[in-house]
Motif scaffolding. Sequence first.
Motif, PDB file in Angstrom:
ATOM      1  N   ARG A 190       7.915 -14.108  37.865  1.00 58.74           N
ATOM      2  CA  ARG A 190       7.143 -12.883  38.087  1.00 58.74           C
ATOM      3  C   ARG A 190       5.649 -13.159  38.250  1.00 58.74           C
ATOM      4  O   ARG A 190       4.861 -12.236  38.362  1.00 58.74           O
ATOM      5  CB  ARG A 190       7.371 -11.898  36.944  1.00 58.74           C
ATOM      6  N   ASP A 191       5.283 -14.452  38.230  1.00 56.67           N
ATOM      7  CA  ASP A 191       3.862 -14.778  38.326  1.00 56.67           C
ATOM      8  C   ASP A 191       3.331 -14.707  39.742  1.00 56.67           C
ATOM      9  O   ASP A 191       2.120 -14.778  39.951  1.00 56.67           O
ATOM     10  CB  ASP A 191       3.612 -16.201  37.793  1.00 56.67           C
ATOM     11  N   GLN A 192       4.218 -14.601  40.716  1.00 58.93           N
ATOM     12  CA  GLN A 192       3.740 -14.560  42.097  1.00 58.93           C
ATOM     13  C   GLN A 192       3.283 -13.153  42.444  1.00 58.93           C
ATOM     14  O   GLN A 192       3.834 -12.174  41.952  1.00 58.93           O
ATOM     15  CB  GLN A 192       4.854 -14.990  43.034  1.00 58.93           C
ATOM     16  N   VAL A 193       2.319 -13.069  43.337  1.00 61.63           N
ATOM     17  CA  VAL A 193       1.844 -11.742  43.751  1.00 61.63           C
ATOM     18  C   VAL A 193       2.293 -11.405  45.171  1.00 61.63           C
ATOM     19  O   VAL A 193       2.248 -10.248  45.580  1.00 61.63           O
ATOM     20  CB  VAL A 193       0.315 -11.601  43.634  1.00 61.63           C
TER      21      VAL A 193
END
Lengths: 323, 210
Positions: A190-193
């Motif tokens: 979930r760290d990707q934007v």
Amino acid sequence: MMSRVLFVFVALAASMPAWAQTPVVTLKAADQIGAAVLSPRGDRIAAAVGKDRVAVWSLPDGKLLRELTFPERPIAALFAPSDQIIIALAGGVIEFRSIATGEAVRRIEAGVRQSVLAVSADGRLLATSQMAEIRLWDASGKLLRTVSHELGATATLAFSPDGTLLASAGYDANVHFWDVSTGQRKASVRDQVLASFAISFTADGRNLIIGGASGAIEIADVQTGAIARRLRTEKHAVSSLSLSADGRSIGATYFDVDGMARPAPLVVWELASGRVVNRVTPPGAPPMTAGFAADGRLLYATAKGQEMTVWVLGTGAPSAGRN
Amino acid sequence: MSQMRLSRRDLLERCAVFGALVTLPMCDIESVSAFWSQAEVRKPTPPNDLGPFYKKRAPDTRMLRTKGDPGMPLAVSGRIIDTRGEAVPDATVEIWHTDHGGHYDLAGYRFRAKVPLDAKGGYQFDTIMPGHYPDRVCQHVHYLVTAPGHKPLITQLYFATDPVFEGDPDKNFSKDPLVESRELVRPVTIAGDPKTMFAAVSFELCLERR
């Protein structure tokens, strides 16, 4: 600023050895060539031709082996692990077509508007997706389970090397890992934007290599979903990832988000060190697919209109010949 | 005469506990029929593709344009409601679009925002008219609307003035195969004086309850 960019480009081009970019063969089709895919051993290439066909050529001789016609436009197609079968998703049906005869050896009614297709390394499992919903099938056509992203459509799917996990990347910029036997979500990245368009498990199945709109290559831990490492970011978006047979190198093709037909690079990375082993920008058209051949060389293809060129990108390693 | 009015939740809960036949005598038929006639008065906004360039963590702002940005200034306003016509002020509205040249900002957050809502579910933002780009036919603004108790809505706003529609969006909206509903093509009003001219568009979004 522009002159500096040009200078860097010229300097890179001048430093490339002669084998960096060599055309293997140019293939001509009867109609517009769309997406293409290389076989796992790099001895065949398949491409969408026109609205309803998939053509398969052998490499390096460029002989047309078969042109397969489908009742509806093939949305996705790939080689079965054996290289002898094309698995295509067309009109909501997964068709297994023999390259030798052109006959459909199996058909699975996957459901309307299914658009993404993946097959496990042993060929026993398939996954398709319609928007956020992902369907998991066995090779006989039995629907095993259904899982779902939170939002939007699924961009791409990949099975772990042992077939126990399915990774899915969504346009909602999330990546999930699903337990194939239970359908439970095991972890999420979930760290990707920005969204990811290409994913590939590492050879040991412990990490997932991720590339997409950010231009970065990121390596996520499968157990936790945490991003363990980031390789250098390109200014273009990643369109495909290809892992070498020995698991040490990854080839990434890129595209220009402001015009998909514009030139874009292909980069080969050494996974352990994160070092760029090779980087080329094919002339005229972006690389549309790439894959490591059995001898370790990276093959890739570019296409314009009815013509597709297959190139070989050396790695500096001596060629062991083709299988 | 006072009248017992049941909310939809009350009604559903009573039906679930006692069964519909037991529930009906507990309130008069008029209020039930009035309730149902009011219940689903609005059609949910048609969904449309999320597209590949959504970016998480957009900044909270209603001013997306900065001085000197090329392109026609654009003011978009509307309300977030549900299928009963009730405001959804706790919704989160994320929007994103290209710049005047048809370029999405992937490195930063130009023309990307989480737009604040007022107590009546109203929103408005100031930006510029998005550009065209090679792999997409129409100018558009992406929306992702989420709210507790409602299904997420992913859709896009199109402009009736888009040259692609040749002045007749009724006839030509499907020139862009991704525009699946005429309803998403909104009229554009030119407002302001000659020095501060801007395009204004109203776009109400209707969410489905879970």
